[in-house]
Design an enzyme around this catalytic site. Structure first.
Site, PDB file in Angstrom:
ATOM      1  N   LYS A 127      -2.376  -8.611 -14.972  1.00  0.00           N
ATOM      2  CA  LYS A 127      -1.487  -9.599 -15.175  1.00  0.00           C
ATOM      3  C   LYS A 127      -2.042 -11.171 -15.356  1.00  0.00           C
ATOM      4  O   LYS A 127      -1.790 -11.958 -16.180  1.00  0.00           O
ATOM      5  CB  LYS A 127      -0.395  -9.449 -14.303  1.00  0.00           C
ATOM      6  CG  LYS A 127       0.605  -8.610 -14.362  1.00  0.00           C
ATOM      7  CD  LYS A 127       1.650  -8.705 -13.262  1.00  0.00           C
ATOM      8  CE  LYS A 127       2.492  -7.479 -13.490  1.00  0.00           C
ATOM      9  NZ  LYS A 127       3.729  -7.770 -12.127  1.00  0.00           N
ATOM     10  N   CYS A 163      -8.490 -11.462   1.826  1.00  0.00           N
ATOM     11  CA  CYS A 163      -9.378 -10.836   0.799  1.00  0.00           C
ATOM     12  C   CYS A 163     -10.399 -11.751   0.237  1.00  0.00           C
ATOM     13  O   CYS A 163     -11.316 -11.305  -0.381  1.00  0.00           O
ATOM     14  CB  CYS A 163      -8.621 -10.216  -0.285  1.00  0.00           C
ATOM     15  SG  CYS A 163      -7.371  -8.806   0.228  1.00  0.00           S
ATOM     16  N   THR A 223      -0.431   0.731  -2.343  1.00  0.00           N
ATOM     17  CA  THR A 223      -1.313  -0.284  -2.723  1.00  0.00           C
ATOM     18  C   THR A 223      -2.284  -0.253  -1.363  1.00  0.00           C
ATOM     19  O   THR A 223      -3.116  -1.167  -1.071  1.00  0.00           O
ATOM     20  CB  THR A 223      -0.907  -1.663  -3.007  1.00  0.00           C
ATOM     21  OG1 THR A 223      -0.213  -2.023  -1.746  1.00  0.00           O
ATOM     22  CG2 THR A 223       0.017  -1.677  -4.010  1.00  0.00           C
ATOM     23  N   HIS A 264      -9.812 -10.181  -8.168  1.00  0.00           N
ATOM     24  CA  HIS A 264      -9.462  -9.190  -6.900  1.00  0.00           C
ATOM     25  C   HIS A 264      -8.185  -8.350  -7.273  1.00  0.00           C
ATOM     26  O   HIS A 264      -7.493  -8.721  -7.881  1.00  0.00           O
ATOM     27  CB  HIS A 264      -9.120 -10.329  -5.858  1.00  0.00           C
ATOM     28  CG  HIS A 264      -8.186  -9.595  -4.639  1.00  0.00           C
ATOM     29  ND1 HIS A 264      -8.871  -8.621  -4.028  1.00  0.00           N
ATOM     30  CD2 HIS A 264      -6.718  -9.709  -4.245  1.00  0.00           C
ATOM     31  CE1 HIS A 264      -8.023  -8.079  -3.114  1.00  0.00           C
ATOM     32  NE2 HIS A 264      -6.690  -8.817  -3.271  1.00  0.00           N
ATOM     33  N   ASP A 322       9.348   7.830  -9.611  1.00  0.00           N
ATOM     34  CA  ASP A 322       8.814   8.442 -10.644  1.00  0.00           C
ATOM     35  C   ASP A 322       7.253   7.888 -10.630  1.00  0.00           C
ATOM     36  O   ASP A 322       6.739   6.923 -10.557  1.00  0.00           O
ATOM     37  CB  ASP A 322       9.503   7.627 -11.899  1.00  0.00           C
ATOM     38  CG  ASP A 322       8.790   7.841 -13.133  1.00  0.00           C
ATOM     39  OD1 ASP A 322       7.705   8.569 -13.147  1.00  0.00           O
ATOM     40  OD2 ASP A 322       9.613   7.367 -14.195  1.00  0.00           O
ATOM     41  N   ASN A 376      -6.755  -0.988  -2.705  1.00  0.00           N
ATOM     42  CA  ASN A 376      -7.156  -2.204  -2.383  1.00  0.00           C
ATOM     43  C   ASN A 376      -8.053  -2.034  -1.419  1.00  0.00           C
ATOM     44  O   ASN A 376      -8.214  -1.083  -0.631  1.00  0.00           O
ATOM     45  CB  ASN A 376      -5.981  -2.934  -1.638  1.00  0.00           C
ATOM     46  CG  ASN A 376      -6.215  -4.364  -1.789  1.00  0.00           C
ATOM     47  OD1 ASN A 376      -7.429  -4.988  -2.028  1.00  0.00           O
ATOM     48  ND2 ASN A 376      -5.118  -5.086  -1.330  1.00  0.00           N
ATOM     49  N   GLU A 428     -10.830  -8.239   7.096  1.00  0.00           N
ATOM     50  CA  GLU A 428      -9.641  -8.626   7.918  1.00  0.00           C
ATOM     51  C   GLU A 428      -9.143  -7.456   8.346  1.00  0.00           C
ATOM     52  O   GLU A 428      -8.036  -7.352   9.029  1.00  0.00           O
ATOM     53  CB  GLU A 428      -8.616  -9.195   7.025  1.00  0.00           C
ATOM     54  CG  GLU A 428      -8.387  -8.293   5.746  1.00  0.00           C
ATOM     55  CD  GLU A 428      -7.372  -8.808   4.664  1.00  0.00           C
ATOM     56  OE1 GLU A 428      -6.176  -9.047   5.211  1.00  0.00           O
ATOM     57  OE2 GLU A 428      -7.475  -9.188   3.677  1.00  0.00           O
TER      58      GLU A 428
END
Ligand code: HMG
Length: 388
Positions: free
Chosen positions: A242, A111, A152, A233, A29, A275, A79
């Site tokens: 969140k 990161c 991501t 980040h 979805d 990202n 990285e």
């Protein structure tokens, strides 16, 4: 002495993918990617861009001849390194025309490392006030095709010039940090794509935030109302949201509303790129500077840096007088809007066409890449960069 970010710039390649189209191709979805993950577009990194060329493209935009004369250190956080021995920073010495009296180093802790680099630069300038340090955060965030991590992905490079009397942000000496040896995300030597325990990684990120933010508040006596914007980040923008919700849990509703409003400016560019690994937190800074209309000199920004494996850090910076003098409103949005949008099949072709470790000699077609600095392939395992 005020020390901090004097200039900042960003580069991401000219290709992108629409997340709704990716969702359809993966039988998901679209709202899972658009709302659940919080990403609308994803940067696609062509084979002709790697961390060195992306870093050169980012840094080239901000460095004057005087800056180049004063830079005596380049700290290259990545990285997605292209060599186990030679640092990405040493390529920049030549590509950017920096002087030879310069220290060139590459740093790694997932990161987190651009944040470490900023603090190392801070210490260096405290001892050598006339010097300037070029800090790079450059990465190509790759998971596997059709994996849970795929939505991501992203990539690009942030370049920051660290100096005394900085024009943009004065770094405060208030950092709190937390490290623990955990396996949430890693990339064994020889692997092109990261391995990840996805759900676990999202929880570790938030747990580390709670640790460092609580310790920060205990040390400084500052509560959330002291901040004018909170930056995180952003492995994907929902994760930062969140963390913000944790930070504003007990906040006065006016403070919570202000910080939530500014977070939309922080995440605007990441939402269209994905990202960035090392550069992600600082892309949020650029996005805030270019998109907020409420920022004023002296305001305090809170910055949460996280690198899997894992390291977390929280610190703050104060906006400097005249911080917006060289910032053009929504400038980078124009760059993002001008990208070529690929179909899912084209994105998969690009994904599969990058140079492999086993390629001894391979020439890449650089004619379709409009960037100034491009990666033209390998000759006898030596990477070839072209300045157009
Ligand atoms: P997943 O299992 O595909 O996703 O993995 P999910 O099922 O948990 O769904 C994601 C969210 O979408 C959920 O919301 C769903 O409810 C929602 P949440 O519970 O999180 O609030 N959702 C929907 N919402 C609206 N409409 C719908 C719908 N369906 C579902 N129809 C995961 C997601 C992020 C784990 C995966 O993509 C992944 O593994 N990514 C890579 C790891 C990662 O990014 N981790 C972040 C923390 S670690 C970190 O930041 C470090 C890192 O940058 C590396 C480094 O340091 O070098 C990664």
């Amino acid at each position: 002495m005020n020390i901090g970010i004097d200039k900042i710039s960003f580069f991401t390649p000219h290709l992108c993918l629409d997340m709704a189209e990716l969702a359809e191709a993966r039988n998901v979805d679209p709202n899972k990617y658009l709302i659940g993950i919080g990403q609308s577009k994803m940067a696609v990194i062509p084979p002709t861009q790697d961390v060195v060329s992306m870093a050169a493209n980012a840094a080239d935009k901000i460095l004057t001849p005087e800056d180049k004369e004063q830079i005596d250190m380049v700290l290259f956080a990545t990285e997605s390194g292209i060599d186990n021995s030679k640092s990405g920073a040493v390529y920049l010495q030549r590509l950017l025309g920096l002087k030879h009296q310069v220290r060139v180093v590459e740093l790694k802790q997932a990161c987190y490392t651009a944040t470490a680099a900023i603090h190392f630069a801070h210490g260096h300038i405290a001892m050598n006030p006339d010097s300037k340090v070029l800090v790079i955060g450059a990465d190509n965030a790759r998971y596997g095709l059709a994996t849970k991590g795929e939505p991501t992905q992203g990539g690009g490079a942030v370049a920051m010039l660290i100096s005394r009397d900085p024009q943009i942000l004065a770094i405060q000496d208030d950092a709190t940090y937390w490290a623990d040896d955990v396996m949430d995300f890693w990339r064994p030597l020889g692997f092109d794509e990261a391995l990840v325990d996805g759900k676990y990684s999202t929880n570790v990120y938030l747990e580390f935030f709670k640790h460092v933010f609580k310790e920060y508040q205990d040390n400084t006596g500052f509560d959330i109302s002291k901040f004018d914007a909170m930056l995180f980040h952003l492995p994907y923008t929902k994760e930062g949201f969140k963390a913000l919700k944790i930070a504003i849990e007990d906040a006065d509703p006016t403070v919570a509303a202000r910080l939530t409003h500014e977070f939309e400016n922080v995440r605007r560019y990441s939402n269209q790129i994905g990202n960035l690994y090392t550069g992600s937190l600082y892309l949020g800074l650029l996005s805030l500077l270019e998109n907020s209309t409420d920022l004023k000199a002296g305001m305090r920004l809170g910055l949460y840096s996280y690198g899997s494996g894992a390291q977390g850090e929280f610190y703050s910076g104060l906006l400097r007088p005249g911080f917006d003098q060289n910032i053009e409103h929504e400038a980078f949005q124009k760059v993002l809007d001008a990208r070529k949008q690929l179909s899912v099949a084209e994105y998969e072709d690009v994904y599969n066409s990058r140079i492999k470790i086993s390629d001894k000699t391979r020439k890449l077609d650089i004619s379709t890449d409009p960037a100034k600095f491009v990666f033209a392939g390998v000759e006898d395992y030596q990477r070839q960069y072209v300045v157009k």
